[in-house]
Scaffold this active site. Structure first.
Site, mmCIF file in Angstrom:
data_model
loop_
_atom_site.group_PDB
_atom_site.id
_atom_site.type_symbol
_atom_site.label_atom_id
_atom_site.label_comp_id
_atom_site.label_asym_id
_atom_site.label_seq_id
_atom_site.Cartn_x
_atom_site.Cartn_y
_atom_site.Cartn_z
ATOM 1 N N SER A 126 0.699 -1.119 -0.149
ATOM 2 C CA SER A 126 -0.059 0.009 0.001
ATOM 3 C C SER A 126 0.797 1.160 0.271
ATOM 4 C CB SER A 126 -0.966 0.036 1.353
ATOM 5 O OG SER A 126 -1.325 1.303 1.599
ATOM 6 N N TYR A 150 -1.209 -0.688 10.969
ATOM 7 C CA TYR A 150 -1.495 -1.333 9.491
ATOM 8 C C TYR A 150 -0.206 -1.069 8.682
ATOM 9 C CZ TYR A 150 -3.384 -1.567 4.821
ATOM 10 O OH TYR A 150 -3.523 -1.958 3.545
ATOM 11 N N LYS A 154 2.477 -3.891 6.484
ATOM 12 C CA LYS A 154 2.663 -3.732 5.015
ATOM 13 C C LYS A 154 4.361 -3.615 4.756
ATOM 14 C CE LYS A 154 -1.239 -4.554 3.340
ATOM 15 N NZ LYS A 154 -1.577 -5.895 2.919
HETATM 16 P P1 NAD Z 1 -10.799 -6.968 1.778
HETATM 17 O O1 NAD Z 1 -10.853 -6.981 3.315
HETATM 18 O O2 NAD Z 1 -12.087 -6.814 1.038
HETATM 19 O O3 NAD Z 1 -10.263 -8.332 1.556
HETATM 20 C C1 NAD Z 1 -9.294 -8.885 2.372
HETATM 21 C C2 NAD Z 1 -9.664 -10.548 2.349
HETATM 22 O O4 NAD Z 1 -8.938 -11.315 3.044
HETATM 23 C C3 NAD Z 1 -11.286 -10.619 2.983
HETATM 24 O O5 NAD Z 1 -11.870 -11.495 1.974
HETATM 25 C C4 NAD Z 1 -10.903 -11.466 4.176
HETATM 26 O O6 NAD Z 1 -12.066 -12.298 4.517
HETATM 27 C C5 NAD Z 1 -9.603 -12.191 4.036
HETATM 28 N N1 NAD Z 1 -8.714 -12.419 5.308
HETATM 29 C C6 NAD Z 1 -8.189 -11.486 6.325
HETATM 30 N N2 NAD Z 1 -7.366 -12.010 7.045
HETATM 31 C C7 NAD Z 1 -7.348 -13.196 6.561
HETATM 32 C C8 NAD Z 1 -6.541 -14.580 6.707
HETATM 33 N N3 NAD Z 1 -5.923 -14.332 8.224
HETATM 34 N N4 NAD Z 1 -6.727 -15.727 6.483
HETATM 35 C C9 NAD Z 1 -7.499 -15.822 5.381
HETATM 36 N N5 NAD Z 1 -8.131 -14.913 4.730
HETATM 37 C C10 NAD Z 1 -8.212 -13.608 5.441
HETATM 38 O O7 NAD Z 1 -9.764 -5.830 1.458
HETATM 39 P P2 NAD Z 1 -9.369 -5.363 0.020
HETATM 40 O O8 NAD Z 1 -9.681 -3.883 0.038
HETATM 41 O O9 NAD Z 1 -9.671 -6.196 -0.996
HETATM 42 O O10 NAD Z 1 -7.520 -5.551 0.350
HETATM 43 C C11 NAD Z 1 -6.940 -6.625 -0.411
HETATM 44 C C12 NAD Z 1 -5.561 -6.298 0.019
HETATM 45 O O11 NAD Z 1 -5.134 -5.078 -0.550
HETATM 46 C C13 NAD Z 1 -5.231 -6.184 1.638
HETATM 47 O O12 NAD Z 1 -3.939 -6.845 1.993
HETATM 48 C C14 NAD Z 1 -5.116 -4.739 1.814
HETATM 49 O O13 NAD Z 1 -4.638 -4.380 2.826
HETATM 50 C C15 NAD Z 1 -4.499 -4.143 0.584
HETATM 51 N N6 NAD Z 1 -4.645 -2.850 -0.050
HETATM 52 C C16 NAD Z 1 -5.950 -2.543 0.075
HETATM 53 C C17 NAD Z 1 -6.334 -1.012 -0.282
HETATM 54 C C18 NAD Z 1 -7.722 -0.683 -0.228
HETATM 55 O O14 NAD Z 1 -8.020 0.657 -0.369
HETATM 56 N N7 NAD Z 1 -8.738 -1.430 -0.407
HETATM 57 C C19 NAD Z 1 -5.228 -0.253 -0.516
HETATM 58 C C20 NAD Z 1 -3.795 -0.652 -0.327
HETATM 59 C C21 NAD Z 1 -3.821 -2.076 -0.168
HETATM 60 C C1 UD1 Z 2 -6.750 5.444 3.861
HETATM 61 C C2 UD1 Z 2 -5.913 4.849 4.896
HETATM 62 C C3 UD1 Z 2 -4.591 4.185 4.042
HETATM 63 C C4 UD1 Z 2 -5.056 3.308 3.009
HETATM 64 C C5 UD1 Z 2 -6.138 4.142 2.005
HETATM 65 C C6 UD1 Z 2 -6.303 3.305 0.782
HETATM 66 C C7 UD1 Z 2 -6.567 6.176 6.768
HETATM 67 C C8 UD1 Z 2 -5.742 7.272 7.822
HETATM 68 N N1 UD1 Z 2 -5.573 5.927 5.723
HETATM 69 O O1 UD1 Z 2 -6.285 6.479 3.509
HETATM 70 O O2 UD1 Z 2 -3.769 3.722 4.846
HETATM 71 O O3 UD1 Z 2 -3.903 2.734 2.232
HETATM 72 O O4 UD1 Z 2 -7.343 4.482 2.732
HETATM 73 O O5 UD1 Z 2 -7.590 2.547 0.912
HETATM 74 O O6 UD1 Z 2 -7.524 5.711 7.097
HETATM 75 N N2 UD1 Z 2 -12.489 11.569 3.624
HETATM 76 C C9 UD1 Z 2 -13.580 12.496 4.248
HETATM 77 N N3 UD1 Z 2 -14.732 12.144 4.552
HETATM 78 C C10 UD1 Z 2 -14.873 10.700 4.798
HETATM 79 C C11 UD1 Z 2 -13.786 9.739 4.208
HETATM 80 C C12 UD1 Z 2 -12.733 10.384 3.602
HETATM 81 O O7 UD1 Z 2 -13.531 13.778 3.764
HETATM 82 O O8 UD1 Z 2 -15.733 10.158 5.167
HETATM 83 C C13 UD1 Z 2 -11.489 12.406 2.984
HETATM 84 C C14 UD1 Z 2 -10.126 11.925 3.566
HETATM 85 O O9 UD1 Z 2 -9.847 13.046 4.586
HETATM 86 C C15 UD1 Z 2 -8.999 11.869 2.603
HETATM 87 C C16 UD1 Z 2 -9.881 11.421 1.321
HETATM 88 O O10 UD1 Z 2 -11.230 11.445 1.455
HETATM 89 O O11 UD1 Z 2 -8.589 13.141 2.259
HETATM 90 C C17 UD1 Z 2 -9.622 9.794 1.096
HETATM 91 O O12 UD1 Z 2 -9.902 9.171 2.130
HETATM 92 P P1 UD1 Z 2 -9.660 7.567 2.196
HETATM 93 O O13 UD1 Z 2 -10.542 6.918 1.404
HETATM 94 O O14 UD1 Z 2 -10.194 7.197 3.718
HETATM 95 O O15 UD1 Z 2 -8.295 7.211 1.879
HETATM 96 P P2 UD1 Z 2 -6.809 7.634 2.670
HETATM 97 O O16 UD1 Z 2 -7.081 8.836 3.528
HETATM 98 O O17 UD1 Z 2 -6.281 7.973 1.402
#
Ligand code: NAD
Ligand code: UD1
Length: 338
Positions: A126, A150, A154
């Site tokens: 991330s 978190y 990572k």
């Molecule tokens: P998500 O929560 O929808 O998916 C994660 C999945 O992993 C879920 O289905 C959950 O049930 C499963 N899981 C969690 N812990 C587990 C375990 N111990 N064993 C087996 N399964 C497990 O999240 P996502 O948004 O799809 O994210 C996927 C990956 O990408 C994550 O590693 C997350 O940290 C990373 N990531 C997500 C974002 C985002 O904004 N969505 C941003 C940056 C990185």
């Molecule tokens: C969040 C996570 C970050 C993660 C990323 C990706 C935090 C502090 N950081 O970041 O670790 O990698 O998501 O999914 O949670 N906002 C509002 N109102 C809301 C929600 C968000 O104004 O109800 C604003 C936030 O202040 C920010 C932007 O929207 O400026 C995006 O927010 P968000 O979607 O939570 O993503 P990140 O802040 O980038």
């Protein structure tokens, strides 16, 4: 040629979209998920979209015996490792759970891969590893400075994977640093289904649009950005998973350690996102400006040059499409998979 890919966390938001892309590209997909933050219905929907289903194993990545059984029963070529916990705020109150799921879980997975001689892995990292960036756009060589448990998980898993790759030149690791994934499959059948109160902007906006919540709280309008609200690099989840397919081929072709940002390179403010969503949905998004969210940064967007150069990958979908696809998913599934 089709590979057999183990997708951990494959029923989650990004994992389910990756399953669709992998199946459509002719790969064989095995999903391992403990369903702690997802529903098996997502995989039924994947089946509906692709007319092919992934094999589903309901297990935890910390369960060494379950992993050993998977690698024994299947000739796995590569792992896409999505499983983990991802809520920043929760990681502050439950750090041990985060280190256990994300770090211990990844160690157990790698031990099972090593025992089975599986050398290739694509890992969900991330942009949170960069913390508050000194400058934008953010290149992969920018300093790493996570600001939450978190984020530390990572960074720690990146370190473990780096050392594991260095120990054997035949191993191949892609550390994919995602910016802000949003959007949904255009079928409207799969999408992001946060449990409880959504922490992230896009799911919150779409819940306001569908009438689940009455207004958006904009966290601060006094940042040094174009309109004072926070700026992020939102990337369509389909572009993100296209990047994973490219990375899968790349790790297979070029053993080594590959750290790659996946973002568009464009910053979008909270108010720009609100306007784009209103346009796409035809609904008004009422909002109120409230205090800054503690720990938030002003702005963050990727330098995506390395992905372009190494993977010949570039995000294709614009903000309008991100909003339209999120809206289709939200409208068709106002309560997510429930
Ligand atoms: P998500 O929560 O929808 O998916 C994660 C999945 O992993 C879920 O289905 C959950 O049930 C499963 N899981 C969690 N812990 C587990 C375990 N111990 N064993 C087996 N399964 C497990 O999240 P996502 O948004 O799809 O994210 C996927 C990956 O990408 C994550 O590693 C997350 O940290 C990373 N990531 C997500 C974002 C985002 O904004 N969505 C941003 C940056 C990185
Ligand atoms: C969040 C996570 C970050 C993660 C990323 C990706 C935090 C502090 N950081 O970041 O670790 O990698 O998501 O999914 O949670 N906002 C509002 N109102 C809301 C929600 C968000 O104004 O109800 C604003 C936030 O202040 C920010 C932007 O929207 O400026 C995006 O927010 P968000 O979607 O939570 O993503 P990140 O802040 O980038």
């Amino acid at each position: 040629m089709g590979q057999t890919v183990l997708v951990t966390g494959g029923s989650g938001y990004i994992g389910s979209h990756a399953c669709v892309a992998l199946l459509e590209a002719g790969h064989t997909v095995i999903v391992l998920d403990n369903l702690s933050n997802s529903s098996e219905i997502a995989l039924q929907r994947v089946h509906q979209i692709c007319a092919r289903a992934p094999l589903f194993i309901h297990a935890d990545i910390r369960d060494a015996a379950a992993l050993a059984a998977v690698f024994e029963a299947h000739e796995v070529d590569a792992v896409m490792h999505f499983a983990g916990l991802k809520a920043v705020g929760e990681s502050v109150t439950m750090p041990l759970s985060y280190y256990d799921n994300n770090v211990t879980g990844s160690l157990v997975l790698l031990q099972a891969m090593e025992a089975a001689g599986v050398n290739n892995i694509v890992f969900s990292s991330s942009a949170t590893v960069y913390g508050d960036p000194a400058s934008v756009p953010i290149g992969e060589n920018s300093p790493l400075n996570p600001t939450s448990p978190y984020g530390w998980t990572k960074m720690m898993v990146e370190r473990v994977l780096t050392d594991w790759q260095h120990a054997d030149a035949g191993r191949s690791v892609a550390l994919l640093r995602y910016f802000n994934p949003v959007g949904a499959h255009p079928s409207g059948l799969i999408g992001e289904d946060p449990r409880g109160f959504p922490n992230n902007l896009m799911p919150f906006i779409s819940q306001v649009a569908v009438g689940e919540r009455d207004k958006l709280h904009v966290f601060g309008d006094d940042y040094a950005t174009l309109d004072g609200t926070g700026v992020r690099d939102y990337i369509h989840v389909l572009d993100l998973v296209d990047g994973h397919l490219k990375a899968l081929d790349f790790v297979a072709a070029k053993p080594g350690l590959h750290t790659i940002n996946l973002g568009t390179g464009q910053g979008v403010s909270v108010l720009q996102m609100v306007a784009a969503f209103e346009q796409a949905s035809g609904r008004q998004i009422p909002y109120a400006v409230v205090a800054r969210r503690p720990g938030d940064i002003a702005q963050c967007w990727a330098d995506p040059a390395r992905a372009r150069h190494l993977l010949q990958w570039e995000a294709q979908r614009d903000l309008t499409q991100m909003c339209a696809d999120s809206w289709r998913w939200q409208q068709g599934n106002p309560c997510g998979y429930r």
